[in-house]
Design a protein around this motif. Structure first.
Motif, PDB file in Angstrom:
ATOM      1  N   VAL A  59       0.882  -1.306   0.136  1.00 15.78           N
ATOM      2  CA  VAL A  59      -0.160  -0.144   0.145  1.00 15.78           C
ATOM      3  C   VAL A  59       0.900   1.305  -0.047  1.00 15.78           C
ATOM      4  CG1 VAL A  59      -1.563   1.382   1.356  1.00 15.78           C
ATOM      5  CG2 VAL A  59      -2.062  -1.041   1.086  1.00 15.78           C
ATOM      6  N   MET A  60       1.972   1.197   0.776  1.00 12.41           N
ATOM      7  CA  MET A  60       2.817   2.457   0.914  1.00 12.41           C
ATOM      8  C   MET A  60       3.547   2.689  -0.642  1.00 12.41           C
ATOM      9  SD  MET A  60       2.340   3.829   3.620  1.00 12.41           S
ATOM     10  CE  MET A  60       3.812   4.967   3.541  1.00 12.41           C
ATOM     11  N   THR A  61       4.058   1.464  -1.294  1.00  8.18           N
ATOM     12  CA  THR A  61       4.725   1.575  -2.511  1.00  8.18           C
ATOM     13  C   THR A  61       3.580   2.183  -3.585  1.00  8.18           C
ATOM     14  OG1 THR A  61       5.833  -0.351  -2.009  1.00  8.18           O
ATOM     15  CG2 THR A  61       5.557   0.425  -4.444  1.00  8.18           C
ATOM     16  N   VAL A  62       2.356   1.716  -3.505  1.00  7.85           N
ATOM     17  CA  VAL A  62       1.146   2.300  -4.410  1.00  7.85           C
ATOM     18  C   VAL A  62       1.166   3.916  -4.063  1.00  7.85           C
ATOM     19  CG1 VAL A  62      -1.069   2.175  -5.109  1.00  7.85           C
ATOM     20  CG2 VAL A  62       0.258   0.075  -4.800  1.00  7.85           C
ATOM     21  N   ILE A  63       1.043   4.178  -2.902  1.00 13.01           N
ATOM     22  CA  ILE A  63       0.724   5.720  -2.593  1.00 13.01           C
ATOM     23  C   ILE A  63       1.895   6.448  -2.951  1.00 13.01           C
ATOM     24  CG2 ILE A  63       0.557   7.299  -0.487  1.00 13.01           C
ATOM     25  CD1 ILE A  63      -1.199   5.123   0.894  1.00 13.01           C
ATOM     26  N   ARG A  64       3.267   6.034  -2.832  1.00  9.14           N
ATOM     27  CA  ARG A  64       4.346   6.585  -3.129  1.00  9.14           C
ATOM     28  C   ARG A  64       4.520   6.654  -4.721  1.00  9.14           C
ATOM     29  NH1 ARG A  64       7.381   9.788  -0.012  1.00  9.14           N
ATOM     30  NH2 ARG A  64       9.153   9.425  -1.108  1.00  9.14           N
ATOM     31  N   LEU A  65       4.187   5.726  -5.413  1.00  9.85           N
ATOM     32  CA  LEU A  65       4.198   5.780  -6.841  1.00  9.85           C
ATOM     33  C   LEU A  65       3.247   6.902  -7.358  1.00  9.85           C
ATOM     34  CD1 LEU A  65       4.126   1.991  -7.810  1.00  9.85           C
ATOM     35  CD2 LEU A  65       6.250   3.814  -8.070  1.00  9.85           C
ATOM     36  N   LEU A  66       1.978   7.032  -6.664  1.00  9.04           N
ATOM     37  CA  LEU A  66       1.130   8.087  -7.104  1.00  9.04           C
ATOM     38  C   LEU A  66       1.498   9.496  -6.885  1.00  9.04           C
ATOM     39  CD1 LEU A  66      -2.192   6.177  -6.158  1.00  9.04           C
ATOM     40  CD2 LEU A  66      -1.175   6.455  -8.517  1.00  9.04           C
ATOM     41  N   GLY A  67       2.175   9.819  -5.852  1.00 10.28           N
ATOM     42  CA  GLY A  67       2.711  10.922  -5.638  1.00 10.28           C
ATOM     43  C   GLY A  67       2.234  11.777  -4.469  1.00 10.28           C
ATOM     44  N   HIS A  68       2.686  12.775  -3.947  1.00 10.53           N
ATOM     45  CA  HIS A  68       2.346  13.577  -2.624  1.00 10.53           C
ATOM     46  C   HIS A  68       0.825  14.164  -2.970  1.00 10.53           C
ATOM     47  CE1 HIS A  68       5.766  12.842  -0.619  1.00 10.53           C
ATOM     48  NE2 HIS A  68       6.401  13.193  -1.673  1.00 10.53           N
ATOM     49  N   SER A 128      -9.598  -3.073   0.813  1.00  7.21           N
ATOM     50  CA  SER A 128     -10.087  -4.385   0.812  1.00  7.21           C
ATOM     51  C   SER A 128      -9.419  -5.520   0.313  1.00  7.21           C
ATOM     52  CB  SER A 128     -11.420  -4.226  -0.147  1.00  7.21           C
ATOM     53  OG  SER A 128     -11.072  -3.930  -1.473  1.00  7.21           O
ATOM     54  N   ILE A 129      -8.462  -5.150  -0.769  1.00  8.49           N
ATOM     55  CA  ILE A 129      -7.508  -6.169  -1.171  1.00  8.49           C
ATOM     56  C   ILE A 129      -6.741  -6.755   0.080  1.00  8.49           C
ATOM     57  CG2 ILE A 129      -5.508  -6.510  -2.352  1.00  8.49           C
ATOM     58  CD1 ILE A 129      -6.508  -4.801  -4.840  1.00  8.49           C
ATOM     59  N   VAL A 130      -5.951  -6.015   0.714  1.00  6.62           N
ATOM     60  CA  VAL A 130      -5.412  -6.605   2.095  1.00  6.62           C
ATOM     61  C   VAL A 130      -6.273  -7.141   2.820  1.00  6.62           C
ATOM     62  CG1 VAL A 130      -3.800  -5.609   3.978  1.00  6.62           C
ATOM     63  CG2 VAL A 130      -3.517  -4.363   1.673  1.00  6.62           C
ATOM     64  N   GLU A 131      -7.517  -6.508   3.266  1.00  4.86           N
ATOM     65  CA  GLU A 131      -8.404  -7.056   4.388  1.00  4.86           C
ATOM     66  C   GLU A 131      -8.799  -8.478   3.712  1.00  4.86           C
ATOM     67  OE1 GLU A 131     -12.672  -6.499   6.510  1.00  4.86           O
ATOM     68  OE2 GLU A 131     -11.803  -5.186   4.729  1.00  4.86           O
ATOM     69  N   GLU A 132      -9.148  -8.745   2.562  1.00  5.60           N
ATOM     70  CA  GLU A 132      -9.710 -10.264   1.941  1.00  5.60           C
ATOM     71  C   GLU A 132      -8.481 -11.086   2.018  1.00  5.60           C
ATOM     72  OE1 GLU A 132     -11.755 -11.975  -1.955  1.00  5.60           O
ATOM     73  OE2 GLU A 132     -11.752  -9.588  -1.480  1.00  5.60           O
ATOM     74  N   SER A 133      -7.262 -10.449   1.847  1.00 10.27           N
ATOM     75  CA  SER A 133      -5.879 -11.628   1.625  1.00 10.27           C
ATOM     76  C   SER A 133      -5.825 -11.831   3.059  1.00 10.27           C
ATOM     77  CB  SER A 133      -4.820 -10.820   0.964  1.00 10.27           C
ATOM     78  OG  SER A 133      -5.270 -10.590  -0.455  1.00 10.27           O
ATOM     79  N   LEU A 134      -5.784 -11.023   4.055  1.00  9.80           N
ATOM     80  CA  LEU A 134      -5.367 -11.349   5.402  1.00  9.80           C
ATOM     81  C   LEU A 134      -6.456 -12.459   6.119  1.00  9.80           C
ATOM     82  CD1 LEU A 134      -3.807 -10.395   7.770  1.00  9.80           C
ATOM     83  CD2 LEU A 134      -5.331  -8.668   8.193  1.00  9.80           C
ATOM     84  N   TYR A 135      -7.657 -12.234   6.115  1.00  4.35           N
ATOM     85  CA  TYR A 135      -8.378 -13.128   6.688  1.00  4.35           C
ATOM     86  C   TYR A 135      -8.710 -14.326   5.612  1.00  4.35           C
ATOM     87  CZ  TYR A 135      -9.027  -9.344   9.863  1.00  4.35           C
ATOM     88  OH  TYR A 135      -8.652  -8.324  10.728  1.00  4.35           O
ATOM     89  N   GLU A 136      -8.547 -14.466   4.422  1.00  2.19           N
ATOM     90  CA  GLU A 136      -8.590 -15.670   3.777  1.00  2.19           C
ATOM     91  C   GLU A 136      -7.463 -16.405   3.745  1.00  2.19           C
ATOM     92  OE1 GLU A 136     -10.489 -18.459   2.260  1.00  2.19           O
ATOM     93  OE2 GLU A 136     -11.684 -16.614   1.930  1.00  2.19           O
ATOM     94  N   THR A 137      -7.471 -17.485   4.742  1.00  2.00           N
ATOM     95  CA  THR A 137      -6.214 -18.365   5.105  1.00  2.00           C
ATOM     96  C   THR A 137      -5.733 -18.999   3.725  1.00  2.00           C
ATOM     97  OG1 THR A 137      -7.571 -19.696   5.948  1.00  2.00           O
ATOM     98  CG2 THR A 137      -6.735 -18.292   7.508  1.00  2.00           C
ATOM     99  N   THR A 138      -6.560 -19.412   2.694  1.00  4.30           N
ATOM    100  CA  THR A 138      -6.200 -20.361   1.762  1.00  4.30           C
ATOM    101  C   THR A 138      -5.555 -19.468   0.704  1.00  4.30           C
ATOM    102  OG1 THR A 138      -8.489 -20.005   0.777  1.00  4.30           O
ATOM    103  CG2 THR A 138      -8.159 -21.901   2.196  1.00  4.30           C
ATOM    104  N   THR A 139      -5.630 -17.950   0.768  1.00  2.00           N
ATOM    105  CA  THR A 139      -5.070 -17.043  -0.285  1.00  2.00           C
ATOM    106  C   THR A 139      -3.539 -16.803   0.021  1.00  2.00           C
ATOM    107  OG1 THR A 139      -7.033 -15.783  -0.291  1.00  2.00           O
ATOM    108  CG2 THR A 139      -5.057 -14.982  -1.376  1.00  2.00           C
ATOM    109  N   PRO A 140      -2.622 -17.329  -0.728  1.00  2.00           N
ATOM    110  CA  PRO A 140      -1.186 -17.210  -0.501  1.00  2.00           C
ATOM    111  C   PRO A 140      -0.972 -15.738  -0.652  1.00  2.00           C
ATOM    112  CG  PRO A 140      -1.601 -18.283  -2.794  1.00  2.00           C
ATOM    113  CD  PRO A 140      -2.922 -18.083  -2.153  1.00  2.00           C
ATOM    114  N   VAL A 141       0.314 -15.460  -0.052  1.00  5.53           N
ATOM    115  CA  VAL A 141       0.827 -14.052  -0.078  1.00  5.53           C
ATOM    116  C   VAL A 141       0.932 -13.405  -1.538  1.00  5.53           C
ATOM    117  CG1 VAL A 141       2.656 -12.553   0.677  1.00  5.53           C
ATOM    118  CG2 VAL A 141       2.028 -14.593   1.967  1.00  5.53           C
TER     119      VAL A 141
END
Length: 225
Positions: A18-27, A46-59
């Motif tokens: 998320v921080m990388t995406v924000i930095r790429l978009l600019g200040h 939502s991408i981070v939340e869904e991946s976090l709580y869906e244990t079958t989703t690989p990193v």
């Protein structure tokens, strides 16, 4: 235990992504929020939340989704820069809410606002009466840019004084008792200058100072420990 470690890894990767995406978009993403910027933030979360709580989703799935979403945002932003019609569609456009002292009711309704909300925005700009405002522009971020009547503007220093100090940047050289070496370097000074000048101007030693702000025009503003 494996599930907990998976959470830790996904949280860390999600934060970095998320921080990388924000930095790429600019200040500008931090400076103002437009409707489409709000959508960006919601989907990133939502991408981070869904991946976090869906244990079958690989990193690596989360990494791929974050990378794709970041690329999609970048493409949209670049296209919006080049196409004015698309930019107006996705980001909106600034509109004249108050013109020559009169509130435009159509613009007011278009933004689903009432006069009390307008007065709140004015107060946030240190304007406490509609009578002070000649023009007000509703920006795409939802903030108001205001032009006051000349009679309501404060007098300029140059109108009152022939000899006055020019404004200058201020620097925080000591923060919570710690010397800010990067700020010192950016201002063109070093620790020896700081300690010597503080003692000459204020009588304090740097080790006894909680904060020290300095400007070329005003010198030091000191708060002791």
């Amino acid at each position: 235990m494996e599930d907990i470690m998976s959470y830790f890894i996904k949280l860390t990767v999600g934060l970095i992504g998320v921080m990388t995406v924000i930095r790429l978009l600019g200040h500008k993403e931090l400076a103002q929020i437009t409707p489409i910027d709000f959508v960006y933030a919601l989907i990133l979360g939502s991408i981070v939340e869904e991946s976090l709580y869906e244990t079958t989703t690989p990193v690596y799935h989360m990494v791929i989704m974050l990378a794709y979403w970041g690329l999609l945002i970048y493409v949209i932003e670049r296209f919006a820069m080049k196409n004015e019609r698309f930019r107006r569609l996705t980001k909106g456009s600034a509109q004249l809410l108050i013109n020559d002292g009169k509130v435009d009711e159509k613009v007011l309704k278009r933004h689903n606002m009432d006069i009390d909300e307008v007065r709140e925005l004015l107060r946030m700009n240190d304007v406490f009466s509609l009578r002070e405002v000649k023009h007000a522009i509703m920006e795409t971020s939802g903030k108001l840019s205001i032009v006051k009547y000349a009679s309501e503007e404060p007098a300029q220093r140059s109108e009152l004084l022939s000899d006055y100090k020019e404004n200058s940047m201020s620097f925080l050289f000591i923060d919570a008792g710690k010397v800010e070496y990067r700020t010192l370097q950016a201002a063109g000074y070093d620790k020896d200058w700081l300690e010597r000048t503080i003692e000459e101007e204020t009588g304090y030693e740097s080790k006894d100072i909680f904060l020290a702000e300095w400007s070329e025009a005003e010198g030091f503003f000191i708060q002791a420990k």
